[in-house]
Scaffold this active site. Structure first.
Site, PDB file in Angstrom:
ATOM      1  N   ASP A 289      -6.989   4.567  -4.379  1.00 40.62           N
ATOM      2  CA  ASP A 289      -7.658   4.445  -3.068  1.00 40.62           C
ATOM      3  C   ASP A 289      -8.239   5.839  -2.815  1.00 40.62           C
ATOM      4  O   ASP A 289      -8.471   6.586  -3.786  1.00 40.62           O
ATOM      5  CB  ASP A 289      -6.645   4.029  -1.979  1.00 40.62           C
ATOM      6  CG  ASP A 289      -7.309   3.670  -0.648  1.00 40.62           C
ATOM      7  OD1 ASP A 289      -7.804   2.550  -0.513  1.00 40.62           O
ATOM      8  OD2 ASP A 289      -7.370   4.523   0.271  1.00 40.62           O
TER       9      ASP A 289
ATOM     10  N   LYS B 269       0.868  -1.188   0.000  1.00 42.60           N
ATOM     11  CA  LYS B 269       0.000   0.000   0.000  1.00 42.60           C
ATOM     12  C   LYS B 269       0.898   1.228   0.000  1.00 42.60           C
ATOM     13  O   LYS B 269       2.041   1.165   0.460  1.00 42.60           O
ATOM     14  CB  LYS B 269      -0.889   0.003   1.249  1.00 42.60           C
ATOM     15  CG  LYS B 269      -2.107   0.889   1.137  1.00 42.60           C
ATOM     16  CD  LYS B 269      -3.269   0.199   0.442  1.00 42.60           C
ATOM     17  CE  LYS B 269      -4.410   1.176   0.185  1.00 42.60           C
ATOM     18  NZ  LYS B 269      -5.615   0.506  -0.306  1.00 42.60           N
TER      19      LYS B 269
HETATM   20  P1  NDP Z   1     -12.811   8.211  -2.689  1.00 49.02           P
HETATM   21  O1  NDP Z   1     -11.734   9.200  -2.489  1.00 49.02           O
HETATM   22  O2  NDP Z   1     -13.375   7.997  -4.053  1.00 49.02           O
HETATM   23  O3  NDP Z   1     -14.046   8.563  -1.732  1.00 49.02           O
HETATM   24  C1  NDP Z   1     -13.902   8.605  -0.362  1.00 49.02           C
HETATM   25  C2  NDP Z   1     -15.218   9.020   0.261  1.00 49.02           C
HETATM   26  O4  NDP Z   1     -15.126   8.835   1.671  1.00 49.02           O
HETATM   27  C3  NDP Z   1     -15.545  10.489   0.029  1.00 49.02           C
HETATM   28  O5  NDP Z   1     -16.937  10.671   0.020  1.00 49.02           O
HETATM   29  C4  NDP Z   1     -14.905  11.139   1.255  1.00 49.02           C
HETATM   30  O6  NDP Z   1     -15.499  12.374   1.629  1.00 49.02           O
HETATM   31  C5  NDP Z   1     -15.190  10.104   2.323  1.00 49.02           C
HETATM   32  N1  NDP Z   1     -14.133  10.192   3.353  1.00 49.02           N
HETATM   33  C6  NDP Z   1     -12.804  10.017   3.168  1.00 49.02           C
HETATM   34  N2  NDP Z   1     -12.143  10.226   4.312  1.00 49.02           N
HETATM   35  C7  NDP Z   1     -13.071  10.536   5.213  1.00 49.02           C
HETATM   36  C8  NDP Z   1     -13.022  10.855   6.578  1.00 49.02           C
HETATM   37  N3  NDP Z   1     -11.842  10.909   7.237  1.00 49.02           N
HETATM   38  N4  NDP Z   1     -14.189  11.097   7.224  1.00 49.02           N
HETATM   39  C9  NDP Z   1     -15.370  11.032   6.575  1.00 49.02           C
HETATM   40  N5  NDP Z   1     -15.479  10.747   5.260  1.00 49.02           N
HETATM   41  C10 NDP Z   1     -14.355  10.502   4.605  1.00 49.02           C
HETATM   42  O7  NDP Z   1     -12.246   6.830  -2.078  1.00 49.02           O
HETATM   43  P2  NDP Z   1     -12.756   5.339  -2.326  1.00 49.02           P
HETATM   44  O8  NDP Z   1     -14.226   5.334  -2.538  1.00 49.02           O
HETATM   45  O9  NDP Z   1     -11.869   4.748  -3.345  1.00 49.02           O
HETATM   46  O10 NDP Z   1     -12.399   4.636  -0.940  1.00 49.02           O
HETATM   47  C11 NDP Z   1     -13.329   4.559   0.145  1.00 49.02           C
HETATM   48  C12 NDP Z   1     -12.909   3.435   1.083  1.00 49.02           C
HETATM   49  O11 NDP Z   1     -12.881   2.202   0.372  1.00 49.02           O
HETATM   50  C13 NDP Z   1     -11.523   3.570   1.710  1.00 49.02           C
HETATM   51  O12 NDP Z   1     -11.551   3.019   3.007  1.00 49.02           O
HETATM   52  C14 NDP Z   1     -10.656   2.692   0.813  1.00 49.02           C
HETATM   53  O13 NDP Z   1      -9.482   2.241   1.482  1.00 49.02           O
HETATM   54  C15 NDP Z   1     -11.628   1.554   0.545  1.00 49.02           C
HETATM   55  N6  NDP Z   1     -11.317   0.751  -0.624  1.00 49.02           N
HETATM   56  C16 NDP Z   1     -11.229   1.306  -1.867  1.00 49.02           C
HETATM   57  C17 NDP Z   1     -10.964   0.524  -2.967  1.00 49.02           C
HETATM   58  C18 NDP Z   1     -10.996   1.064  -4.354  1.00 49.02           C
HETATM   59  O14 NDP Z   1     -10.940   0.264  -5.293  1.00 49.02           O
HETATM   60  N7  NDP Z   1     -11.092   2.359  -4.551  1.00 49.02           N
HETATM   61  C19 NDP Z   1     -10.685  -0.921  -2.817  1.00 49.02           C
HETATM   62  C20 NDP Z   1     -10.898  -1.435  -1.477  1.00 49.02           C
HETATM   63  C21 NDP Z   1     -11.171  -0.607  -0.436  1.00 49.02           C
HETATM   64  P3  NDP Z   1     -14.675  13.750   1.448  1.00 49.02           P
HETATM   65  O15 NDP Z   1     -14.739  14.043  -0.016  1.00 49.02           O
HETATM   66  O16 NDP Z   1     -15.383  14.716   2.304  1.00 49.02           O
HETATM   67  O17 NDP Z   1     -13.264  13.479   1.919  1.00 49.02           O
END
Ligand code: NDP
Length: 447
Positions: free
Chosen positions: A168, A128
């Site tokens: 991510d 990662k």
């Molecule tokens: P994105 O950046 O596309 O979206 C993240 C979302 O989560 C946004 O709506 C963001 O809101 C919110 N968010 C992020 N940090 C925080 C926080 N500290 N508190 C509250 N809301 C938060 O990321 P992904 O959708 O790709 O990833 C989301 C989760 O899924 C993560 O945990 C990631 O590790 C996991 N994941 C992702 C994969 C992938 O293929 N993308 C694969 C497996 C797991 P804001 O815009 O306000 O920050």
């Protein structure tokens, strides 16, 4: 849940050797709690010090990322790549760009990734990376200059047979494009297999964008089937409004469920008629705006600024934002309001107290390392297509994803039964993932 007395000293050593990395401690503890019975059946793992070795990354890279902003000021961020375990294949795992990133976050994610990747059944190790860079509010040109600087160091550590990063939080198609372009320029190699999540015109795979959300929803669907139930008519809550959240909501709708709330870090939207997913895509993927503007289009929808999305009653909850977003109190509230299934799209979104509430309530609880493995699995499918210079159809690739999620579900389910914890997908995922990696490490000798 406690740690077996044979494993306890190993955990203590992890705490001593990695001070202050609380998320990493939490991720290690959660896996180690499942491993006592494994050592009884497999004493060779203790003889070979497999747990001790698996908790120590094979390589950790930390580097300076200097770049120039639009005003001409020099900015400095920190870059990370933790190459945790390559027993089953090249290091594989995404990169996170978020101001909260530090070594402890990258190590927790990398550690989880080892077992998740093992569960997919595909030949990928765990790693990662990321940076404390915040893409929010930055221009495209600033994001490009940052990505180019980041890759100017990272390129020497990665490669299609070595380490294959992906996206991510904060790293989507735009960032992967800039990173791939700089890798190609520096190395003079058009090496598709070095990054996944690429654009469809230049080596990307159909379904990769949708994969994590679709996969998590397939996993929950499998858990519901075991209970003679389905998504049909279910009210769902999906936190976040990024990549994982959007495609979770889309698949829930395709399977007959209705998502009534989604969020970002400032608040959540409640739409009792069901979230309009095309509108969320427009706001987040195209306009890159905040989720609150959803309520400008739909007057009946409510935006709750600073609200806690888990107070919204639902039958299925799919946390898809970030780590530790559901605490013990939230979990109790969900169960009290009639939640029967939780599928983690995010990594480690539930605190240990919250996990205990779900397990004690005997609801269907799919932990992230099993439920969200569809993203990395489809990245491995992208690597397969790159290796044979092929591109598969959407339907074929989605079918492969669904089969992989079914297999992960049955592996976790059967392993939990075998280890005396029927219905406990936490035990199932930890034990099945661990044994696969441990067997390979034993085979390789002390390296
Ligand atoms: P994105 O950046 O596309 O979206 C993240 C979302 O989560 C946004 O709506 C963001 O809101 C919110 N968010 C992020 N940090 C925080 C926080 N500290 N508190 C509250 N809301 C938060 O990321 P992904 O959708 O790709 O990833 C989301 C989760 O899924 C993560 O945990 C990631 O590790 C996991 N994941 C992702 C994969 C992938 O293929 N993308 C694969 C497996 C797991 P804001 O815009 O306000 O920050």
């Amino acid at each position: 849940m406690g740690i077996d007395e044979k494993v306890e000293p190993i955990y203590k050593e992890v705490l001593d050797r990695n001070p202050g990395e609380v998320e990493f401690h939490q991720a290690v503890r959660e896996v180690l709690e499942s491993l006592g019975p494994v050592l009884v059946k497999h004493p060779e793992f203790a003889d070979h010090k497999i747990i001790e070795r698996i908790c120590e990354p094979e390589r950790q890279i930390i580097f300076r990322v200097p770049w120039v902003d639009d005003k001409g000021n020099v900015q400095i961020n920190r870059g990370f790549r933790v190459e945790f375990n390559s027993a089953l294949g090249p290091y594989k795992g995404g990169m996170r760009f978020h101001p909260s990133v530090y070594l402890g976050i990258i190590k927790f994610l990398g550690f989880e990734q080892i077992f998740k990747n093992a569960l997919t059944g595909l030949p990928i190790g765990g790693g990662k990376g990321g940076s404390d860079f915040d893409p929010k509010g930055k221009s495209d040109a600033e994001v490009m200059r940052f990505c180019q600087s980041f890759m100017t160091e990272l390129y020497r550590h990665i490669g299609e047979h070595t380490d294959v990063p992906a996206g991510d939080i904060g790293v989507g198609g735009r960032e992967i494009g800039y990173l791939f372009g700089q890798y190609k320029r520096i190395t003079n190699r058009w090496e598709a297999g070095v990054l996944t999540g690429k654009g469809l015109d230049w080596g990307g795979s159909l379904v990769r964008t949708e994969a994590t959300g679709y996969g998590a929803t397939f996993f929950v669907d499998e858990m519901l089937k075991v209970r003679n139930d389905s998504f049909e008519g279910k009210t769902c809550v999906v936190s976040g409004s990024g990549n994982v959240s959007i495609y979770t909501m889309e698949k829930i709708a395709q399977l007959g469920g209705k998502t009534v709330a989604c969020s970002d870090s400032n608040g959540y939207i409640y739409d009792e008629k069901g979230i309009d997913i095309e509108l969320v895509k427009q706001i987040k993927e195209i306009e890159r705006r905040r989720i609150k503007v959803y309520a400008n289009t739909y007057k009946h929808a409510k935006y709750i600024s600073g609200g806690n999305i888990w107070e919204v009653p639902c039958q299925v909850a799919m946390p898809s934002a970030t780590q530790n977003e559901i605490n013990g109190k939230d979990a109790k509230e969900l169960v009290k309001n009639g939640c029967i299934a939780v599928g983690e799209g995010a990594n480690m979104p539930t605190t240990p107290e919250g996990v205990k509430v779900f397990l004690d309530a005997n609801i269907a609880y799919g932990p992230g390392k099993a439920a969200n493995a569809g993203g990395v699995a489809t990245s491995a499918l992208e690597m397969q297509q790159n290796a044979c210079r092929d591109s598969w159809t959407f339907d074929y690739t989605e079918k492969r994803l669904q089969d992989i999620m079914r297999n992960i579900h049955s592996t976790c389910y059967e392993t939990a039964e075998e280890y005396g914890a029927p219905g406990n997908y936490v035990t199932g995922a930890n034990v099945a993932g661990f044994i696969k990696v441990a067997n390979a490490m034993v085979a390789f000798g002390v390296i």
